[in-house]
Design a protein around this motif. Structure first.
Motif, PDB file in Angstrom:
ATOM      1  N   ILE A  22      -0.837 -96.501 111.231  1.00  0.00           N
ATOM      2  CA  ILE A  22      -0.451 -96.346 112.642  1.00  0.00           C
ATOM      3  C   ILE A  22      -0.361 -97.734 113.256  1.00  0.00           C
ATOM      4  N   GLU A  23       0.831 -98.057 113.770  1.00  0.00           N
ATOM      5  CA  GLU A  23       1.029 -99.363 114.420  1.00  0.00           C
ATOM      6  C   GLU A  23       0.554-100.500 113.515  1.00  0.00           C
ATOM      7  N   GLY A  24       0.790-100.358 112.206  1.00  0.00           N
ATOM      8  CA  GLY A  24       0.446-101.411 111.255  1.00  0.00           C
ATOM      9  C   GLY A  24      -0.992-101.384 110.758  1.00  0.00           C
ATOM     10  N   GLU A  25      -1.842-100.525 111.333  1.00  0.00           N
ATOM     11  CA  GLU A  25      -3.236-100.423 110.894  1.00  0.00           C
ATOM     12  C   GLU A  25      -3.362 -99.317 109.853  1.00  0.00           C
ATOM     13  N   GLU A  26      -3.832 -99.664 108.669  1.00  0.00           N
ATOM     14  CA  GLU A  26      -3.993 -98.709 107.578  1.00  0.00           C
ATOM     15  C   GLU A  26      -5.364 -98.050 107.668  1.00  0.00           C
ATOM     16  N   ILE A  27      -5.373 -96.726 107.695  1.00  0.00           N
ATOM     17  CA  ILE A  27      -6.616 -95.971 107.809  1.00  0.00           C
ATOM     18  C   ILE A  27      -6.711 -95.025 106.620  1.00  0.00           C
ATOM     19  N   ASN A  28      -7.720 -95.216 105.784  1.00  0.00           N
ATOM     20  CA  ASN A  28      -7.951 -94.346 104.635  1.00  0.00           C
ATOM     21  C   ASN A  28      -8.545 -93.028 105.123  1.00  0.00           C
ATOM     22  N   LEU A  29      -8.090 -91.936 104.516  1.00  0.00           N
ATOM     23  CA  LEU A  29      -8.517 -90.607 104.922  1.00  0.00           C
ATOM     24  C   LEU A  29      -8.990 -89.792 103.733  1.00  0.00           C
ATOM     25  N   LYS A  30      -9.922 -88.890 103.999  1.00  0.00           N
ATOM     26  CA  LYS A  30     -10.403 -87.943 102.993  1.00  0.00           C
ATOM     27  C   LYS A  30     -10.738 -86.638 103.712  1.00  0.00           C
ATOM     28  N   ALA A  31     -11.021 -85.615 102.920  1.00  0.00           N
ATOM     29  CA  ALA A  31     -11.350 -84.306 103.482  1.00  0.00           C
ATOM     30  C   ALA A  31     -12.433 -84.428 104.550  1.00  0.00           C
ATOM     31  N   GLY A  32     -12.209 -83.751 105.679  1.00  0.00           N
ATOM     32  CA  GLY A  32     -13.160 -83.768 106.787  1.00  0.00           C
ATOM     33  C   GLY A  32     -12.850 -84.781 107.860  1.00  0.00           C
ATOM     34  N   ASP A  33     -11.913 -85.699 107.615  1.00  0.00           N
ATOM     35  CA  ASP A  33     -11.553 -86.717 108.612  1.00  0.00           C
ATOM     36  C   ASP A  33     -10.588 -86.142 109.641  1.00  0.00           C
ATOM     37  N   ILE A  87      -3.156 -88.974 116.975  1.00  0.00           N
ATOM     38  CA  ILE A  87      -1.979 -89.841 117.099  1.00  0.00           C
ATOM     39  C   ILE A  87      -1.435 -89.659 118.513  1.00  0.00           C
ATOM     40  N   GLU A  88      -1.422 -90.736 119.254  1.00  0.00           N
ATOM     41  CA  GLU A  88      -0.962 -90.708 120.646  1.00  0.00           C
ATOM     42  C   GLU A  88       0.560 -90.796 120.709  1.00  0.00           C
ATOM     43  N   PRO A  89       1.167 -90.262 121.773  1.00  0.00           N
ATOM     44  CA  PRO A  89       2.617 -90.423 121.940  1.00  0.00           C
ATOM     45  C   PRO A  89       2.987 -91.912 121.937  1.00  0.00           C
ATOM     46  N   GLY A  90       4.074 -92.243 121.258  1.00  0.00           N
ATOM     47  CA  GLY A  90       4.557 -93.614 121.223  1.00  0.00           C
ATOM     48  C   GLY A  90       4.031 -94.432 120.060  1.00  0.00           C
ATOM     49  N   GLU A  91       3.004 -93.951 119.357  1.00  0.00           N
ATOM     50  CA  GLU A  91       2.475 -94.680 118.209  1.00  0.00           C
ATOM     51  C   GLU A  91       3.351 -94.426 116.987  1.00  0.00           C
ATOM     52  N   LYS A  92       3.761 -95.505 116.340  1.00  0.00           N
ATOM     53  CA  LYS A  92       4.608 -95.406 115.144  1.00  0.00           C
ATOM     54  C   LYS A  92       3.711 -95.303 113.918  1.00  0.00           C
ATOM     55  N   PHE A  93       4.058 -94.352 113.012  1.00  0.00           N
ATOM     56  CA  PHE A  93       3.162 -94.097 111.888  1.00  0.00           C
ATOM     57  C   PHE A  93       3.903 -93.557 110.669  1.00  0.00           C
ATOM     58  N   PHE A  94       3.193 -93.593 109.529  1.00  0.00           N
ATOM     59  CA  PHE A  94       3.610 -92.862 108.331  1.00  0.00           C
ATOM     60  C   PHE A  94       2.370 -92.446 107.558  1.00  0.00           C
ATOM     61  N   TRP A  95       2.520 -91.399 106.735  1.00  0.00           N
ATOM     62  CA  TRP A  95       1.462 -90.863 105.884  1.00  0.00           C
ATOM     63  C   TRP A  95       1.728 -91.258 104.446  1.00  0.00           C
TER      64      TRP A  95
END
Length: 113
Positions: free
Chosen positions: A67-78, A82-90
């Motif tokens: 999101i907005e260049g910040e990489e956030i690692n995710l796992k089950a339970g997280d 994501i706010e309007p206007g934030e650019k992201f990919f999964w």
């Protein structure tokens, strides 16, 4: 009260890596979708919701959201908001539940870059 049973969900393939099960509540204030992800979504670039807030709960699996260049690692339970206007990919192998408010609609969702 409104209820949509699983057999009434609308299955949509966003890409070769992303299946979405949309539950048509007919409510303009909130909706939800179940997502099966097995790679990067979108395939390239990023996306943005111009109006909707998107809440993502990781049911199982693991991966990341950028999101907005910040990489956030995710796992089950997280949980991610994501706010309007934030650019992201999964990217990853995850099953997600995504409620949106106001209810998500295609015209407010854009691919960028």
């Amino acid at each position: 009260m409104k209820i949509i049973h699983q057999d009434k969900a609308q299955k949509v393939q966003n890409s070769k890596h992303c299946w979405v099960y949309e539950y048509p509540l007919g409510d303009k204030d909130i909706n939800g979708a179940f997502v099966e992800l097995s790679g990067r979504e979108p395939d390239e670039g990023r996306v943005v919701n111009l109006v909707c807030k998107e809440l993502a709960y990781v049911i199982n699996g693991f991966g990341k959201i950028v999101i907005e260049g910040e990489e956030i690692n995710l796992k089950a339970g997280d949980l991610v908001l994501i706010e309007p206007g934030e650019k992201f990919f999964w990217d990853g192998n995850m099953t997600l539940f995504l409620p949106c408010t106001p209810a998500w609609y295609p015209d407010q969702y854009k691919k960028v870059e």
